[in-house]
Design a protein around this motif. Structure first.
Motif, short mmCIF file in Angstrom:
data_model
loop_
_atom_site.label_atom_id
_atom_site.label_comp_id
_atom_site.label_asym_id
_atom_site.label_seq_id
_atom_site.Cartn_x
_atom_site.Cartn_y
_atom_site.Cartn_z
N LEU A 194 0.82 -1.22 0.00
CA LEU A 194 0.00 0.00 0.00
C LEU A 194 0.85 1.27 0.00
CD1 LEU A 194 -2.73 -1.01 2.61
CD2 LEU A 194 -3.03 -0.75 0.14
N GLY A 195 2.16 1.11 0.07
CA GLY A 195 3.04 2.28 0.04
C GLY A 195 3.43 2.79 1.42
N PHE A 196 3.11 2.03 2.47
CA PHE A 196 3.56 2.43 3.82
C PHE A 196 5.06 2.13 3.94
CE2 PHE A 196 -0.91 2.30 4.61
CZ PHE A 196 -1.15 3.03 5.76
N LEU A 238 -6.69 -2.90 8.29
CA LEU A 238 -6.07 -3.04 6.96
C LEU A 238 -6.99 -2.48 5.88
CD1 LEU A 238 -4.42 -6.48 6.13
CD2 LEU A 238 -3.45 -4.19 5.87
N SER A 239 -8.27 -2.78 6.03
CA SER A 239 -9.23 -2.32 5.03
C SER A 239 -9.32 -0.79 5.05
CB SER A 239 -10.59 -2.96 5.33
OG SER A 239 -11.54 -2.52 4.42
N ALA A 240 -9.33 -0.21 6.26
CA ALA A 240 -9.34 1.25 6.37
C ALA A 240 -8.06 1.84 5.76
CB ALA A 240 -9.50 1.67 7.83
N ALA A 241 -6.94 1.18 6.03
CA ALA A 241 -5.66 1.68 5.48
C ALA A 241 -5.71 1.70 3.96
CB ALA A 241 -4.51 0.80 5.97
N ARG A 242 -6.32 0.67 3.36
CA ARG A 242 -6.43 0.63 1.89
C ARG A 242 -7.22 1.82 1.36
NH1 ARG A 242 -7.58 -5.22 2.78
NH2 ARG A 242 -5.55 -6.21 2.53
N GLU A 243 -8.24 2.22 2.11
CA GLU A 243 -9.02 3.39 1.67
C GLU A 243 -8.28 4.69 1.95
OE1 GLU A 243 -13.19 3.60 2.56
OE2 GLU A 243 -13.31 1.41 2.71
N LEU A 244 -7.61 4.74 3.08
CA LEU A 244 -7.00 6.00 3.52
C LEU A 244 -5.76 6.38 2.70
CD1 LEU A 244 -7.55 5.55 7.35
CD2 LEU A 244 -8.64 7.28 5.89
N VAL A 245 -5.09 5.40 2.08
CA VAL A 245 -3.93 5.77 1.24
C VAL A 245 -4.36 6.63 0.06
CG1 VAL A 245 -2.37 3.89 1.85
CG2 VAL A 245 -4.00 3.56 -0.01
N GLU A 246 -5.62 6.56 -0.30
CA GLU A 246 -6.13 7.35 -1.42
C GLU A 246 -6.45 8.79 -1.00
OE1 GLU A 246 -6.41 5.77 -4.33
OE2 GLU A 246 -5.97 3.78 -3.46
N GLU A 247 -6.39 9.08 0.28
CA GLU A 247 -6.98 10.31 0.81
C GLU A 247 -6.05 11.51 0.93
OE1 GLU A 247 -10.09 11.19 1.60
OE2 GLU A 247 -10.85 9.25 0.90
N LYS A 248 -4.77 11.32 0.81
CA LYS A 248 -3.81 12.41 1.04
C LYS A 248 -4.10 13.12 2.37
CE LYS A 248 -0.80 13.01 -2.46
NZ LYS A 248 0.03 12.00 -1.81
N LEU A 249 -3.96 12.40 3.45
CA LEU A 249 -4.23 12.96 4.77
C LEU A 249 -3.20 14.03 5.12
CD1 LEU A 249 -4.96 9.63 6.67
CD2 LEU A 249 -6.66 11.35 5.97
N PRO A 250 -3.63 15.09 5.83
CA PRO A 250 -2.70 16.18 6.17
C PRO A 250 -1.82 15.87 7.38
CG PRO A 250 -4.88 16.71 6.95
CD PRO A 250 -4.98 15.37 6.27
N PHE A 251 -1.83 14.62 7.85
CA PHE A 251 -0.98 14.27 9.00
C PHE A 251 -0.39 12.89 8.76
CE2 PHE A 251 -5.52 13.66 10.15
CZ PHE A 251 -5.56 12.28 10.15
#
Ligand SMILES: [Zn+2]
Length: 414
Positions: free
Chosen positions: A40-42, A238-251
């Motif tokens: 996932l790019g972590f 893990l499932s949330a992480a898969r979605e969140l990598v698409e989000e460009k989180l500011p932190f």
């Protein structure tokens, strides 16, 4: 949903053998989770953690007269208070108000066939040890399976819980020869947290955590898949992480799959002392999918006051999910005790779901995938609203969190 199912199938499979910290099955699980985070790019790593635990290294035996009993079904170890070892001795049945001379206890296997009102096991055990008893058997109800624990504790003689109906039968056989073998080993073993970091551009770090360890299979036939506890939380994170990598989180998003929860929150404690970066807030998932609808989620606190949990409460209410303020003894309590803003998400198992905890009945088939999926949606929404809510504001009531020395966090009031 397909990915959640795939992850759950792996986590609960015979390959991972119940994911007991320090075993090959746990190592296999850690590598699987690290590979998922990498893909996932972590920026991922295995963080070493020494985990003390008590465990059975082979199948325990209890033979009374001519009859051999079945471990986990008829009797079970009590790791917190028991020693391991082999014992051969005469059965001595002790009931409430029995007056027996002290020398009767020496070298005997004591059976308590009925626990009287206010029975105190620790006190009874101490008395038995003082009188020179060789082992203690205590009646413990009629569970379908006896619960398994790996909590280390300590003990001087073997202590077993025994099914009530069997205890009653044995109570008629005073003086018969008892042979027991409890191959219980206490050891501290090298284990790993699995850590992955996705950097954003601020120094705020939100950690999503879930323990991946469980209790380990007794044998190939008596398996402990630990589906609800806590393959479900791992799959949800893990499932949330898969979605969140698409989000460009500011932190910074820190995902940590923790080890050693079952024997004393060791992985969480290690992450607290050696975080890859200072942790600003934590969302821990432990146990989701026990019911067919996500109608209640616990918040990891007994009461209001944690800013992250309060933010989550509003999101739950908006979705018609009842927030339950229930403090637990899971990893979230380790973070809470250090003053880190923490949300402990999970379902409080009730009824049938409660009795499967820590038994072979905690299987993938008994989980409700749709509920886990809803949990992921809630988790993703909470993370996104943290990013919209000026994340630093989450820390306001507590002030900033600073590492004071190697072992302790220091919370500065503002
Ligand atoms: Zn557990």
């Amino acid at each position: 949903m397909r990915r959640i199912l795939h992850d759950l199938e792996f986590l609960t499979s015979p390959q991972t053998a119940g994911r007991l910290s320090g075993t090959a099955g746990a190592r296999r699980t850690a590598h699987y989770l690290k590979a998922e985070l990498d893909s996932l790019g972590f920026d991922s790593a295995l963080q070493p953690v020494d985990v003390p635990a008590a465990r059975l290294i082979s199948t325990p035996k209890l033979v009374v007269g001519p009859r051999a009993f079945s471990p986990r079904r008829d009797f079970a170890e009590l790791t917190a208070l028991s020693a391991g070892g082999q014992v051969k001795g005469q059965l001595l049945v002790v009931r409430e108000d029995d007056l027996l001379p002290p020398e009767d206890f020496k070298g005997k296997v004591i059976l308590i066939p009925e626990r009287p009102q206010g029975f105190n096991l620790a006190e009874t055990l101490n008395a038995a040890i003082e009188l020179g008893a060789a082992a203690l058997l205590v009646e413990h109800g009629e569970p379908r399976w006896f619960h398994k624990t790996v909590y280390s504790g300590s003990g001087k003689i073997p202590v077993l819980r025994v099914r009530a109906s069997i205890a009653e039968e044995l109570a008629q056989q005073n003086g018969v020869l008892v042979e027991l073998d409890l191959p219980l080993e206490r050891a501290t073993r090298p284990c790993n947290n699995v850590i992955g970091v996705l950097r954003g551009d601020s120094d705020f770090t939100l950690a999503l955590t879930a323990h991946y360890d469980h209790l380990g299979d007794d044998s190939d036939d008596v398996r402990f898949p630990g589906a609800f506890d806590n393959a479900s939380g791992v799959a949800a994170v893990l499932s949330a992480a898969r979605e969140l990598v698409e989000e460009k989180l500011p932190f910074n998003l820190l995902v940590a799959f923790l080890t050693g929860e079952e024997s004393g929150l060791w992985g969480a404690k290690q992450l607290i002392v050696h975080p890859p970066m200072p942790i600003s807030a934590v969302i821990n998932l432990d146990g989701i999918g026990s019911e067919s609808k996500l109608n209640a989620l616990r918040l990891g606190h007994r009461q209001r006051g944690d800013p992250l949990a309060e933010l989550a409460e509003n999101i739950l209410l908006k979705r018609g999910i009842e927030p339950k303020w229930i403090g637990g003894s899971d990893d979230s309590s380790a973070f809470i005790s250090k003053g880190i803003p923490t949300l402990g998400l999970g379902q409080q198992p009730t009824g049938q779901a409660r009795s499967v905890m820590h038994t072979p009945l905690d299987t993938r088939e008994s989980l409700h995938l749709e509920t886990i999926h809803q949990g992921v949606e809630v988790l993703v929404e909470i993370v996104k609203s943290v990013s919209m809510a000026d994340p630093k504001g989450l820390q306001r009531p507590l002030g900033s969190l600073k590492i004071h020395d190697k072992e302790k966090y220091h919370v500065h009031a503002k």
